[in-house]
Design a protein around this motif. Structure first.
Motif, PDB file in Angstrom:
ATOM      1  N   THR A 184       0.843  -1.192   0.000  1.00  0.00           N
ATOM      2  CA  THR A 184       0.000   0.000   0.000  1.00  0.00           C
ATOM      3  C   THR A 184       0.878   1.242   0.000  1.00  0.00           C
ATOM      4  O   THR A 184       2.057   1.185   0.381  1.00  0.00           O
ATOM      5  CB  THR A 184      -0.928   0.038   1.225  1.00  0.00           C
ATOM      6  N   ASP A 185       0.299   2.371  -0.408  1.00  0.00           N
ATOM      7  CA  ASP A 185       1.051   3.618  -0.412  1.00  0.00           C
ATOM      8  C   ASP A 185       1.322   4.134   0.994  1.00  0.00           C
ATOM      9  O   ASP A 185       2.292   4.859   1.223  1.00  0.00           O
ATOM     10  CB  ASP A 185       0.287   4.683  -1.200  1.00  0.00           C
ATOM     11  N   VAL A 186       0.456   3.806   1.933  1.00  0.00           N
ATOM     12  CA  VAL A 186       0.611   4.243   3.324  1.00  0.00           C
ATOM     13  C   VAL A 186       0.497   3.024   4.223  1.00  0.00           C
ATOM     14  O   VAL A 186      -0.433   2.229   4.101  1.00  0.00           O
ATOM     15  CB  VAL A 186      -0.470   5.274   3.710  1.00  0.00           C
ATOM     16  N   TRP A 187       1.457   2.849   5.112  1.00  0.00           N
ATOM     17  CA  TRP A 187       1.406   1.720   6.033  1.00  0.00           C
ATOM     18  C   TRP A 187       2.136   2.101   7.314  1.00  0.00           C
ATOM     19  O   TRP A 187       2.842   3.105   7.366  1.00  0.00           O
ATOM     20  CB  TRP A 187       2.026   0.454   5.420  1.00  0.00           C
ATOM     21  N   GLY A 188       1.948   1.291   8.347  1.00  0.00           N
ATOM     22  CA  GLY A 188       2.608   1.598   9.601  1.00  0.00           C
ATOM     23  C   GLY A 188       2.550   0.442  10.563  1.00  0.00           C
ATOM     24  O   GLY A 188       1.939  -0.601  10.292  1.00  0.00           O
ATOM     25  N   VAL A 189       3.177   0.616  11.713  1.00  0.00           N
ATOM     26  CA  VAL A 189       3.190  -0.396  12.760  1.00  0.00           C
ATOM     27  C   VAL A 189       3.165   0.300  14.112  1.00  0.00           C
ATOM     28  O   VAL A 189       3.787   1.351  14.300  1.00  0.00           O
ATOM     29  CB  VAL A 189       4.429  -1.323  12.624  1.00  0.00           C
ATOM     30  N   TYR A 190       2.398  -0.261  15.027  1.00  0.00           N
ATOM     31  CA  TYR A 190       2.201   0.270  16.380  1.00  0.00           C
ATOM     32  C   TYR A 190       2.854  -0.700  17.348  1.00  0.00           C
ATOM     33  O   TYR A 190       2.399  -1.826  17.523  1.00  0.00           O
ATOM     34  CB  TYR A 190       0.701   0.422  16.617  1.00  0.00           C
ATOM     35  N   LEU A 191       3.964  -0.285  17.968  1.00  0.00           N
ATOM     36  CA  LEU A 191       4.798  -1.150  18.798  1.00  0.00           C
ATOM     37  C   LEU A 191       4.561  -0.823  20.269  1.00  0.00           C
ATOM     38  O   LEU A 191       4.931   0.253  20.743  1.00  0.00           O
ATOM     39  CB  LEU A 191       6.270  -0.957  18.432  1.00  0.00           C
ATOM     40  N   ALA A 192       3.942  -1.775  20.985  1.00  0.00           N
ATOM     41  CA  ALA A 192       3.528  -1.518  22.361  1.00  0.00           C
ATOM     42  C   ALA A 192       4.303  -2.327  23.385  1.00  0.00           C
ATOM     43  O   ALA A 192       3.905  -2.390  24.553  1.00  0.00           O
ATOM     44  CB  ALA A 192       2.030  -1.791  22.501  1.00  0.00           C
ATOM     45  N   SER A 193       5.414  -2.942  22.990  1.00  0.00           N
ATOM     46  CA  SER A 193       6.261  -3.661  23.941  1.00  0.00           C
ATOM     47  C   SER A 193       7.707  -3.542  23.500  1.00  0.00           C
ATOM     48  O   SER A 193       8.002  -3.317  22.319  1.00  0.00           O
ATOM     49  CB  SER A 193       5.870  -5.139  24.031  1.00  0.00           C
ATOM     50  N   ARG A 194       8.620  -3.710  24.465  1.00  0.00           N
ATOM     51  CA  ARG A 194      10.039  -3.610  24.126  1.00  0.00           C
ATOM     52  C   ARG A 194      10.463  -4.725  23.180  1.00  0.00           C
ATOM     53  O   ARG A 194      11.221  -4.496  22.238  1.00  0.00           O
ATOM     54  CB  ARG A 194      10.880  -3.651  25.409  1.00  0.00           C
ATOM     55  N   TYR A 226       5.417   3.800  13.909  1.00  0.00           N
ATOM     56  CA  TYR A 226       6.153   4.084  12.663  1.00  0.00           C
ATOM     57  C   TYR A 226       5.141   4.124  11.529  1.00  0.00           C
ATOM     58  O   TYR A 226       4.287   3.232  11.415  1.00  0.00           O
ATOM     59  CB  TYR A 226       7.196   2.996  12.393  1.00  0.00           C
ATOM     60  N   VAL A 227       5.226   5.157  10.686  1.00  0.00           N
ATOM     61  CA  VAL A 227       4.341   5.279   9.529  1.00  0.00           C
ATOM     62  C   VAL A 227       5.170   5.693   8.318  1.00  0.00           C
ATOM     63  O   VAL A 227       6.069   6.552   8.427  1.00  0.00           O
ATOM     64  CB  VAL A 227       3.218   6.305   9.764  1.00  0.00           C
ATOM     65  N   GLN A 228       4.863   5.093   7.167  1.00  0.00           N
ATOM     66  CA  GLN A 228       5.509   5.457   5.908  1.00  0.00           C
ATOM     67  C   GLN A 228       4.447   5.778   4.866  1.00  0.00           C
ATOM     68  O   GLN A 228       3.389   5.139   4.820  1.00  0.00           O
ATOM     69  CB  GLN A 228       6.399   4.322   5.398  1.00  0.00           C
ATOM     70  N   ALA A 229       4.730   6.780   4.037  1.00  0.00           N
ATOM     71  CA  ALA A 229       3.850   7.155   2.931  1.00  0.00           C
ATOM     72  C   ALA A 229       4.719   7.449   1.712  1.00  0.00           C
ATOM     73  O   ALA A 229       5.949   7.537   1.816  1.00  0.00           O
ATOM     74  CB  ALA A 229       3.006   8.374   3.298  1.00  0.00           C
ATOM     75  N   LEU A 230       4.083   7.598   0.570  1.00  0.00           N
ATOM     76  CA  LEU A 230       4.793   7.941  -0.659  1.00  0.00           C
ATOM     77  C   LEU A 230       4.561   9.409  -0.989  1.00  0.00           C
ATOM     78  O   LEU A 230       3.424   9.882  -1.013  1.00  0.00           O
ATOM     79  CB  LEU A 230       4.329   7.059  -1.820  1.00  0.00           C
ATOM     80  N   ALA A 231       5.667  10.135  -1.253  1.00  0.00           N
ATOM     81  CA  ALA A 231       5.604  11.541  -1.629  1.00  0.00           C
ATOM     82  C   ALA A 231       5.780  11.670  -3.143  1.00  0.00           C
ATOM     83  O   ALA A 231       6.434  10.829  -3.776  1.00  0.00           O
ATOM     84  CB  ALA A 231       6.689  12.325  -0.900  1.00  0.00           C
ATOM     85  N   PRO A 232       5.237  12.734  -3.744  1.00  0.00           N
ATOM     86  CA  PRO A 232       5.304  12.871  -5.205  1.00  0.00           C
ATOM     87  C   PRO A 232       6.669  13.276  -5.740  1.00  0.00           C
ATOM     88  O   PRO A 232       6.965  13.069  -6.920  1.00  0.00           O
ATOM     89  CB  PRO A 232       4.264  13.957  -5.496  1.00  0.00           C
ATOM     90  N   GLN A 233       7.506  13.868  -4.878  1.00  0.00           N
ATOM     91  CA  GLN A 233       8.839  14.316  -5.297  1.00  0.00           C
ATOM     92  C   GLN A 233       9.825  14.066  -4.163  1.00  0.00           C
ATOM     93  O   GLN A 233       9.466  13.581  -3.088  1.00  0.00           O
ATOM     94  CB  GLN A 233       8.805  15.811  -5.668  1.00  0.00           C
ATOM     95  N   THR A 234      11.091  14.448  -4.416  1.00  0.00           N
ATOM     96  CA  THR A 234      12.147  14.128  -3.451  1.00  0.00           C
ATOM     97  C   THR A 234      12.269  15.134  -2.314  1.00  0.00           C
ATOM     98  O   THR A 234      13.034  14.892  -1.372  1.00  0.00           O
ATOM     99  CB  THR A 234      13.502  14.051  -4.178  1.00  0.00           C
ATOM    100  N   CYS A 235      11.546  16.247  -2.362  1.00  0.00           N
ATOM    101  CA  CYS A 235      11.717  17.301  -1.349  1.00  0.00           C
ATOM    102  C   CYS A 235      10.537  17.344  -0.385  1.00  0.00           C
ATOM    103  O   CYS A 235      10.082  18.421   0.007  1.00  0.00           O
ATOM    104  CB  CYS A 235      11.901  18.654  -2.029  1.00  0.00           C
ATOM    105  N   TYR A 236      10.057  16.179   0.032  1.00  0.00           N
ATOM    106  CA  TYR A 236       8.934  16.091   0.953  1.00  0.00           C
ATOM    107  C   TYR A 236       9.339  15.297   2.192  1.00  0.00           C
ATOM    108  O   TYR A 236      10.309  14.530   2.173  1.00  0.00           O
ATOM    109  CB  TYR A 236       7.734  15.410   0.296  1.00  0.00           C
TER     110      TYR A 236
END
Length: 222
Positions: free
Chosen positions: A92-102, A137-147
């Motif tokens: 997916t273009d946007v995804w993430g993970v929620y880490l609630a333990s060491r 942690y969340v990742q997304a896709l930006a349209p250019q390199t300066c985002y």
């Protein structure tokens, strides 16, 4: 492991928060303490005392039978970020993970590489998971390199008790500067600090990629 985080008159939120909100103060309740003060490990839920602990010392329900309130006390944004080693599921273009333990967080970033990997692992090591601190942690896709992917507003908890993490894909270069024409992954690592109850789910909204924000519902990895 399950997968999938305001501007002021004088400057943007990124400038205001720096590397984050900092640790919770000494007067704020801990992860298993009510606002009225600590309770013993072996205390049961008592309508007279208002305790929210069950007999084994874990958060339980209040005297009305409702779940204890979710309270977000602080947050911090890491100055460094690397991709965790986790299963993403569908691409997916946007995804993430929620880490609630060491253990979940250390496993996610143990094999991370790159110049920021050690700094990220130090950020993980400084996170007090036993005291209600978590990582998103969340990742997304930006349209250019300066985002960049940044906080769009303060994290909050809605009326239903679910944390809300607003993010935005934001241009970081001046308007007159040319940016590289390449779809570019951008990401952010945020520490959220909860009092008493660490929620099992949270909501992430990523704006700046179209007319409507992209919504994520993240389940806690423990």
């Amino acid at each position: 492991m399950a997968t999938l985080l305001a501007a002021t008159a004088g400057g943007c939120l990124r400038d205001r928060i720096g590397s984050g909100g900092g640790p919770a103060g000494p007067d704020e309740p801990g992860d298993n303490e009510s606002a009225g003060g600590p309770t013993g490990d072996n205390e049961s839920a008592d309508p007279e005392s208002g305790s929210n602990k069950s007999a084994d010392g874990t958060p339980g329900t209040d005297a009305s039978g409702d779940d204890p309130a979710v309270t977000l006390t602080d947050y911090a944004v890491s100055d460094h970020v690397v991709d965790p080693t986790v299963g993403r599921g569908a691409e997916t273009d946007v995804w993430g993970v929620y880490l609630a333990s060491r253990s979940a967080a250390e496993t996610a970033f143990a094999a991370a590489t790159g110049p920021d990997a050690d700094a990220v692992r130090a950020f993980v090591a400084e996170t007090a998971f036993d005291d209600g601190e978590t990582l998103v942690y969340v990742q997304a896709l930006a349209p250019q390199t300066c985002y960049a992917l940044e906080l769009d507003d303060e994290p909050t908890v809605d009326e239903a008790g679910r944390p809300q993490l607003p993010l935005a894909v934001t241009r970081t270069a001046p308007p007159e500067d040319l940016c590289g024409e390449a779809i570019t992954p951008v990401s952010v690592l945020v520490r959220l600090v909860f009092a008493q109850v660490v929620p099992d789910t949270l909501s992430v909204a990523v704006s700046g990629r179209g007319e409507q924000p992209t919504q994520l519902e993240l389940q806690a990895s423990r």
